[in-house]
Design a protein around this motif. Structure first.
Motif, mmCIF file in Angstrom:
data_model
loop_
_atom_site.group_PDB
_atom_site.id
_atom_site.type_symbol
_atom_site.label_atom_id
_atom_site.label_comp_id
_atom_site.label_asym_id
_atom_site.label_seq_id
_atom_site.Cartn_x
_atom_site.Cartn_y
_atom_site.Cartn_z
ATOM 1 N N THR A 12 10.972 -6.220 0.949
ATOM 2 C CA THR A 12 11.947 -6.757 -0.005
ATOM 3 C C THR A 12 11.861 -6.006 -1.334
ATOM 4 O OG1 THR A 12 10.492 -8.426 -0.983
ATOM 5 C CG2 THR A 12 11.650 -9.032 1.047
ATOM 6 N N ALA A 13 12.907 -6.180 -2.151
ATOM 7 C CA ALA A 13 12.917 -5.555 -3.471
ATOM 8 C C ALA A 13 11.946 -6.274 -4.406
ATOM 9 C CB ALA A 13 14.326 -5.604 -4.051
ATOM 10 N N PRO A 14 11.440 -5.556 -5.390
ATOM 11 C CA PRO A 14 10.561 -6.205 -6.378
ATOM 12 C C PRO A 14 11.318 -7.279 -7.152
ATOM 13 C CG PRO A 14 10.371 -3.818 -6.485
ATOM 14 C CD PRO A 14 11.561 -4.112 -5.624
ATOM 15 N N PHE B 288 13.317 -5.137 -15.594
ATOM 16 C CA PHE B 288 14.300 -4.891 -14.528
ATOM 17 C C PHE B 288 14.531 -6.238 -13.849
ATOM 18 C CE2 PHE B 288 13.638 -0.968 -16.057
ATOM 19 C CZ PHE B 288 12.984 0.006 -15.319
ATOM 20 N N TYR C 83 16.081 2.074 -5.178
ATOM 21 C CA TYR C 83 16.634 0.834 -5.710
ATOM 22 C C TYR C 83 17.350 1.108 -7.033
ATOM 23 C CZ TYR C 83 13.114 -1.571 -2.745
ATOM 24 O OH TYR C 83 12.341 -2.034 -1.703
ATOM 25 N N GLN D 183 6.215 -8.056 -5.366
ATOM 26 C CA GLN D 183 6.983 -7.525 -4.241
ATOM 27 C C GLN D 183 6.374 -7.975 -2.921
ATOM 28 O OE1 GLN D 183 7.031 -3.235 -3.545
ATOM 29 N NE2 GLN D 183 9.163 -3.339 -2.861
ATOM 30 N N TYR E 97 2.863 -5.189 -9.544
ATOM 31 C CA TYR E 97 2.938 -3.946 -10.293
ATOM 32 C C TYR E 97 3.107 -4.231 -11.786
ATOM 33 C CZ TYR E 97 3.967 -1.709 -5.791
ATOM 34 O OH TYR E 97 3.904 -1.254 -4.490
ATOM 35 N N LEU F 289 11.122 -9.438 -10.944
ATOM 36 C CA LEU F 289 10.520 -9.505 -12.274
ATOM 37 C C LEU F 289 9.752 -10.813 -12.416
ATOM 38 C CD1 LEU F 289 10.255 -8.281 -15.151
ATOM 39 C CD2 LEU F 289 12.374 -9.491 -15.733
ATOM 40 N N TYR G 90 5.816 -7.115 -11.928
ATOM 41 C CA TYR G 90 6.719 -7.337 -10.807
ATOM 42 C C TYR G 90 5.927 -7.771 -9.593
ATOM 43 C CZ TYR G 90 9.906 -4.820 -13.816
ATOM 44 O OH TYR G 90 10.676 -4.442 -14.889
#
Lengths: 116, 110
Positions: B43-45, A103, A95, B39, B88, B47, B37
């Motif tokens: 899928t993408a993490p 991020f 990613y 998740q 995370y 924030l 984070y």
């Protein structure tokens, strides 16, 4: 809207090279540091590298130092990750993530599979 | 082995309050901000918490973060089924000169 789109993933043999790209849009790319973060199948997140907004400050995880190179082209709004001497353990989703008090935006990820 | 230690799992029933811990050291949590984070599978993490205890726009106030010394915590109150995800923690490490992540905690809503 902010978008990060990775490309360049695929299957590669151990010891070979691959270059990932991350195309940014919807924000002023040249004003933000960007990171690469990877996630091996079924595993947690691992930070890979960070590049400052102007490319002058670069940091790498020990696991990729000397093999991977992060770079950016602010004129093309694109981030790169050159991966050399790939190992089986580099297999992961990669990613790109914008660095803005955390991020705050992530791409959808690019799968890199290192296999003989 | 991650430099930030999280419990591999956490659970709670709907409506409960759950906390997830993150233990580090003086070179990371002890001297830098902590981020959290969320998740979901495939899928993408996302924030969830920045700078120890700040929520980005759109994150419900059911989520809160705290930090004390070399440890941090994420609290989720009024637990909902849609909170079931991996969480995370992360911080910059001055010794490694890099970002470190915890191993992740899978939250199950019973």
């Amino acid at each position: 809207q902010v978008q990060l789109v990775e490309s360049g993933g695929g299957v590669v043999q151990p010891g070979r090279s691959l270059r990932l790209s991350c195309a940014a849009s919807g924000f002023t790319f040249s004003t933000y540091a960007i990171n690469w973060v990877r996630q091996a199948p079924g595993k947690g997140l691992e930070w890979v590298a960070r590049i400052s907004n102007d490319g002058t400050n670069i940091y790498y995880a020990d696991s990729v130092k000397g093999r991977f190179t992060i770079s950016r082209d602010n004129s093309r709004n694109t981030l790169y990750l050159q991966m050399n001497s790939l190992r089986l353990e580099d297999t992961a989703i990669y990613y790109c993530a914008r660095d803005n008090m955390g991020f705050d935006y992530w791409g959808q990820g690019a799968l890199v599979t290192v296999s003989s | 082995q991650s430099l930030l230690t999280q419990p591999p799992s956490a659970s709670g029933t709907p409506g409960q309050r759950v906390t997830i811990s993150c233990s580090g050291s003086t070179s990371n949590i002890g001297s830098n901000y902590v981020y959290w984070y969320q998740q979901f599978p495939g899928t993408a993490p996302k924030l969830l918490i920045y700078r120890n205890n700040q929520r980005p726009p759109g994150v419900p106030d059911r989520f809160s973060g705290s930090k004390s010394g070399t440890s941090a915590s994420l609290a989720i109150s009024g637990l909902r089924s849609e909170d079931e995800a991996d969480y995370y923690c992360s911080a910059w490490d001055d010794s490694l000169r890099g970002q470190v992540f915890g191993g992740g905690s899978r939250l199950t809503v019973l």
